[in-house]
Design a protein around this motif. Structure first.
Motif, short mmCIF file in Angstrom:
data_model
loop_
_atom_site.label_atom_id
_atom_site.label_comp_id
_atom_site.label_asym_id
_atom_site.label_seq_id
_atom_site.Cartn_x
_atom_site.Cartn_y
_atom_site.Cartn_z
N ASP A 29 -22.28 77.79 46.91
CA ASP A 29 -22.35 77.56 48.54
C ASP A 29 -22.09 78.52 48.98
O ASP A 29 -22.25 79.88 48.75
N SER A 35 -21.53 74.36 43.62
CA SER A 35 -22.03 73.64 44.44
C SER A 35 -22.25 72.14 43.63
O SER A 35 -22.11 72.42 42.39
N GLU A 36 -22.49 71.24 44.17
CA GLU A 36 -22.78 70.02 43.28
C GLU A 36 -24.07 70.29 42.53
O GLU A 36 -24.05 69.83 41.18
N ASN A 37 -25.03 71.03 42.92
CA ASN A 37 -25.87 71.45 41.97
C ASN A 37 -25.91 72.22 41.23
O ASN A 37 -26.51 72.17 40.21
N ASN A 38 -24.71 73.26 41.21
CA ASN A 38 -24.70 74.06 40.23
C ASN A 38 -23.75 73.36 39.02
O ASN A 38 -24.25 73.67 37.77
N THR A 39 -22.95 72.58 39.44
CA THR A 39 -22.10 71.57 38.50
C THR A 39 -23.17 70.74 37.53
O THR A 39 -23.19 70.83 36.47
N ALA A 40 -24.21 70.16 38.40
CA ALA A 40 -25.12 69.51 37.54
C ALA A 40 -25.95 70.26 36.64
O ALA A 40 -26.08 70.01 35.57
N SER A 41 -26.23 71.21 37.18
CA SER A 41 -27.35 72.15 36.11
C SER A 41 -26.35 72.52 34.85
O SER A 41 -26.60 72.64 33.82
N THR A 43 -23.80 71.27 33.70
CA THR A 43 -23.34 69.80 32.69
C THR A 43 -24.50 69.40 32.15
O THR A 43 -24.29 68.89 30.91
N SER A 44 -25.57 69.74 32.54
CA SER A 44 -26.76 69.06 32.04
C SER A 44 -27.21 69.88 30.88
O SER A 44 -28.24 69.32 29.91
#
Length: 51
Positions: A29, A35-41, A43-44
């Motif tokens: 951010d 950010s939520e996008n970073n976390t999603a990236s 963890t996926s």
């Protein structure tokens, strides 16, 4: 070297590890926090199916 095979990289033994190179993804951010996008990236990535 095969996936999950014992190996030595630069004199350092590594066992049953998957290594990922350092990358810049520009997903933090405005203050530099995750950010939520970073976390999603992040963890996926381990759940991806590799050929």
């Amino acid at each position: 070297m095969k996936l999950l095979e014992h190996a030595v990289i630069a004199g350092m033994p590594v066992r049953n590890r998957i290594l990922r190179s350092a990358t810049w993804e520009a997903l933090a951010d405005a203050k530099g926090y995750m950010s939520e996008n970073n976390t999603a990236s992040m963890t996926s990535w381990p759940r991806m199916k590799w050929a």
